[in-house]
Write a protein that holds these residues in place. Sequence first.
Motif: not given
Length: 375
Positions: A250-269
């Motif tokens: 499994p691959v998990f993402a740990l990012v800030d709870a902010d719009p920028h963090g969500i966008e970073i996670m979406c780029i990986y996904k």
Amino acid sequence: MAEQFTEVDRLRETLLESLEKADKRQEDISREDVLSRIENVIQTIVISVSKGEAPVLKVMNRSSWTNVRFQKSVGLVLKADVSLMAIRCDCPSSATKFALILKLLSVIYKLVQSDSYATKRDIYYNDVQLFGSQRTLDFIVDDVSCLLKLATSKGFISGDLCYLEEDGTKVDCNSSSAATPVSSNVNGIRNIVSSAKFILIVEKDATLQRLLDDDFCTRLSPCIIITGKGMPDVNSRLMVRKLWDELHVPVFALVDADPHGIEIMCIYKYGSMSMAFEAHSLTVPSVLWLGLLPSDIQRYRVPEESIIPFSQADESKINSLRNRTYIACQPAWEREVQTMQRLKQKAEIQSLASIAPHFLTRVYLPNKLRYGGWI
């Protein structure tokens, strides 16, 4: 310890079943390919000059959503009829950019020919007056990557992982105190050895260092931690994809709870507009959002002084995210985004330290991994 990761083990079995059906196309690009692609660009310019025409470089418009479409099993992929930007040498608005691209192509060609290596910072300081700023060079590098369909590295990795570089150099990422730079030639990596139970993508290098300081990779469970230091570079994304293909964990993402963090996670996904042409080798559609979830802010009673109110830029970014197809197709993610937008507040991963100094590594992450607290 064995019981602690039952949920992760179940997830791994499910992942193995889905990977049997997954498309794992990944193209290795040799030195000869790179040289050939640069030569083709130069040849086009020479032909134009020989005809008495002003040379033009055509690069995909990397900021246009009209050039990409969403494919759930892959992410953002290029449409067949992408719009291109013309970078002309005889136009005042693009002549400088044209010249800088040619300069960078020359630098890359010489580096590849001599089998040498240079960072973007090295290239910038070799001719500060020409490039003017590091930011200008970074944009040119992205344009050249798009023009040649190549990748660029700034990430770090640590954990239960050993491998050989293409030249035979052994890399051991098992360090409890320092991370290893992500390889500049991910496609050349071989002989990967790891007993990691999962891969954890973290948004910031500060978070990665905090996990290392708390001996997270060995004390909790064998795992691999990687960061692209904010907005991820291509090689960090290539590394996550390669490890996912090789290890089937499994691959998990740990990012800030902010719009920028969500966008970073979406780029990986799901990938990005600028690298949509490499979606099959860059995206990991199975990435799971481990935290920090917007709903966690209230669930864990993060102190008010650690919560940050939305800015106008946050409002714009969250509206942009909500309009993207890949958010709408993930109901649980969409609910979290809606929660953030409704509360108009955000929090960084570091805010968990305001609950207790070791809350992240000794309470938050262990509980999430044990009980399946991801979406």
